[in-house]
Scaffold this motif. Structure first.
Motif, short mmCIF file in Angstrom:
data_model
loop_
_atom_site.label_atom_id
_atom_site.label_comp_id
_atom_site.label_asym_id
_atom_site.label_seq_id
_atom_site.Cartn_x
_atom_site.Cartn_y
_atom_site.Cartn_z
N TYR A 165 -5.53 -9.83 8.05
CA TYR A 165 -4.64 -8.94 7.29
C TYR A 165 -3.48 -8.65 8.23
O TYR A 165 -3.66 -8.02 9.27
N ASP A 191 0.86 -1.18 0.00
CA ASP A 191 0.00 0.00 0.00
C ASP A 191 0.90 1.23 0.00
O ASP A 191 1.97 1.20 0.59
N ASN A 230 -5.30 -6.39 10.87
CA ASN A 230 -6.67 -5.94 10.59
C ASN A 230 -7.49 -7.20 10.41
O ASN A 230 -6.96 -8.28 10.07
N LYS A 272 0.74 4.54 1.68
CA LYS A 272 -0.10 5.24 2.67
C LYS A 272 0.09 6.75 2.63
O LYS A 272 -0.79 7.49 3.04
N GLY A 299 -5.59 6.93 4.12
CA GLY A 299 -6.10 5.56 4.15
C GLY A 299 -5.43 4.69 3.10
O GLY A 299 -5.58 3.46 3.10
N GLY A 308 -7.93 -5.32 3.11
CA GLY A 308 -7.40 -3.95 3.06
C GLY A 308 -8.00 -3.18 1.91
O GLY A 308 -8.45 -3.74 0.92
N ASP A 309 -7.97 -1.87 2.06
CA ASP A 309 -8.47 -0.97 1.03
C ASP A 309 -7.44 0.13 0.86
O ASP A 309 -7.19 0.86 1.82
N PRO A 310 -6.71 0.23 -0.25
CA PRO A 310 -7.04 -0.27 -1.57
C PRO A 310 -6.35 -1.56 -1.99
O PRO A 310 -6.38 -1.91 -3.18
N GLU A 311 -5.75 -2.34 -1.06
CA GLU A 311 -5.04 -3.55 -1.51
C GLU A 311 -5.98 -4.56 -2.20
O GLU A 311 -5.57 -5.27 -3.13
N ARG A 351 -10.03 -7.69 8.31
CA ARG A 351 -10.85 -7.57 7.08
C ARG A 351 -9.89 -7.30 5.93
O ARG A 351 -8.71 -7.00 6.14
N1 GLY Z 1 -4.78 -0.02 3.31
C1 GLY Z 1 -4.81 -0.02 4.70
C2 GLY Z 1 -6.01 -0.59 5.32
O1 GLY Z 1 -6.88 -1.12 4.66
O2 GLY Z 1 -6.12 -0.52 6.53
#
Ligand code: GLY
Length: 429
Positions: free
Chosen positions: A269, A212, A285, A214, A226, A289-292, A287
């Motif tokens: 994650y 990512d 995490n 960041k 994010g 990842g966003d944007p992964e 859940r």
């Molecule tokens: N890309 C970081 C996250 O989803 O927390």
């Protein structure tokens, strides 16, 4: 087959897209969804963290599987409520989601079980936290223990910066209740990668690793966001690194969670720092990842529905490595003016037709009362390029991002630069 998707960001659009790619006849309902997901299924405007409303919707839809995207519904116990009503739900229970919702919980677990991570102490008193900073010295990392929408981590080059960060978090409440407790953590040097594992409480399947970006600005400078873009796969996440993460982090974490009576099902994650002493956990995490997700799923060979259903219901059977994906994917986040501090929303968006190899995932978009597509969040779109060749995937993503129209938008033009440099170095040797 029917799937109910909870959430309405780029991650959920990517999940909907992958489910449809794998099986075009699948029927999708999303809550609340977004205009991109609406092209693939039905969107119902309910709050995904409202467990009673979610269960009522599931009773109406009759899904074979519910995918819970964001951390907030997981921490609110939506999976517990769905399971109690007999639905197969992909994601951890509220108790298991503490791996993300409480950084103190996860740090205690890692230290107790010898899972490699930075040393840390935790404090509910600001003066005590400042004393810990002076004992630790700088650079040092100050983290809000609770959920802070990915923004609760401050890297402090000096002791004075850390004391200011403690005041901001604990006394001024910049992250709200998430900052009533802080971690004072040793700084780790290295590159961070995102390792995703689909878990069933005991077994796990490793997905292709991602990285990512960041920071807001090109060259990985400026404030944290994010995530301004991501790419997969990552060549520094070698097979040996992934085996190490599987053996010393994922397996022991699942075992520790079983011992605590909170078996972890869903997507684990692991944010991993590749330090000189080996990979160490930066954070968990609970859940995708966003944007992964917008790059991991386009290169994933396996069928997502099958993986998620096995995680939620029948079990994965055995642990395995599905980290070798198809080609490469790079995503560029198109952000609203003012992001990350004070994004301005409501701007008209125009998205030209995507050329082959490009998918535009909606993140912060909405339809206004006249049906026009407008921005509704800080991260508006994630433009993913997919190709056999990494440089081509990056160019596809960058070039299509530059064709998006939204007043005063901004995006980074260098997503994947570290990987490009690594590949250039390898080619030159
Ligand atoms: N890309 C970081 C996250 O989803 O927390």
């Amino acid at each position: 087959m029917k799937v109910l998707i909870l959430g309405g960001g780029g991650r959920e659009h990517a999940v909907a897209w992958k489910l449809k790619i794998d099986n075009p006849s699948i029927q999708l309902t999303a809550a609340p969804g977004n205009p991109g997901i609406e092209e693939l299924g039905r969107c119902i405007r309910i709050n995904p963290s409202d467990a009673a409303a979610v269960v009522a919707l599931a009773q109406d839809v009759g899904p074979d599987l519910v995918f819970v995207g964001p951390e907030a519904p997981l921490a609110a116990g939506v999976v517990d409520a769905l399971s109690a009503s007999g639905f197969a739900a992909f994601g951890p229970t509220r108790a298991a989601a503490q791996l993300e919702s409480s950084k103190r919980y996860s740090k205690e677990l890692m230290l107790e079980h010898g899972i490699p991570t930075a040393g840390a102490s935790w404090h509910v008193d600001a003066a005590e936290a400042k004393l810990a900073v002076r004992l630790t010295g700088a650079p040092v990392v100050i983290k809000a223990s609770g959920l802070a929408a990915g923004k609760g981590v401050i890297i402090c080059p000096t002791v004075e910066d850390a004391e200011r960060a403690i005041d901001q978090i604990m006394l001024q409440g910049v992250f709200g209740a998430a900052g009533s407790e802080v971690l004072v953590e040793d700084y780790m040097d290295g590159e961070e990668i995102s390792v995703f594992a689909v878990c069933d409480g005991t077994e796990f399947v490793l997905l292709p690793p991602a990285q990512d970006h960041k920071r807001l600005l090109e060259g990985d400078r400026g404030p944290n966001t994010g995530g301004m873009g991501a790419y997969a796969p990552v060549s520094i996440a070698t097979q040996a690194v992934l085996e190490d993460v599987a053996d010393r982090v994922i397996g022991p974490t699942l075992q520790a969670m079983r011992q605590r009576g909170a078996p972890f099902r869903g997507l684990l994650y692991c944010g991993m720092m590749l330090t000189a002493d080996g990979p160490k956990v930066v954070e968990y995490n609970c859940r995708f990842g966003d944007p992964e997700t917008q790059v991991v799923l386009p290169v994933l060979r396996e069928e997502l529905f099958d993986l998620m259903l096995r995680s939620a219901a029948s079990g994965l059977g055995a642990s395995r490595d599905a980290s070798q994906g198809n080609g490469a994917a790079v995503t560029t986040v198109v952000a609203a003016p003012g992001y990350p501090d004070t994004p301005r929303t409501g701007g008209d968006i125009e998205i030209p037709d995507a050329p082959p190899g490009v998918v535009t995932f909606h993140a912060g978009t909405a339809r206004d009362s006249t049906g026009r597509l407008v921005s509704s969040g800080g991260r508006v779109l994630a433009v993913t390029g997919v190709a056999d060749d990494f440089a081509e995937a990056a160019a596809l993503s960058r070039e299509h991002a530059s064709r998006i129209r939204l007043a005063d938008l901004h995006f980074r033009r260098d997503i994947g630069w570290r990987e490009m440099e690594r590949r250039a170095r390898t080619a030159g040797n």
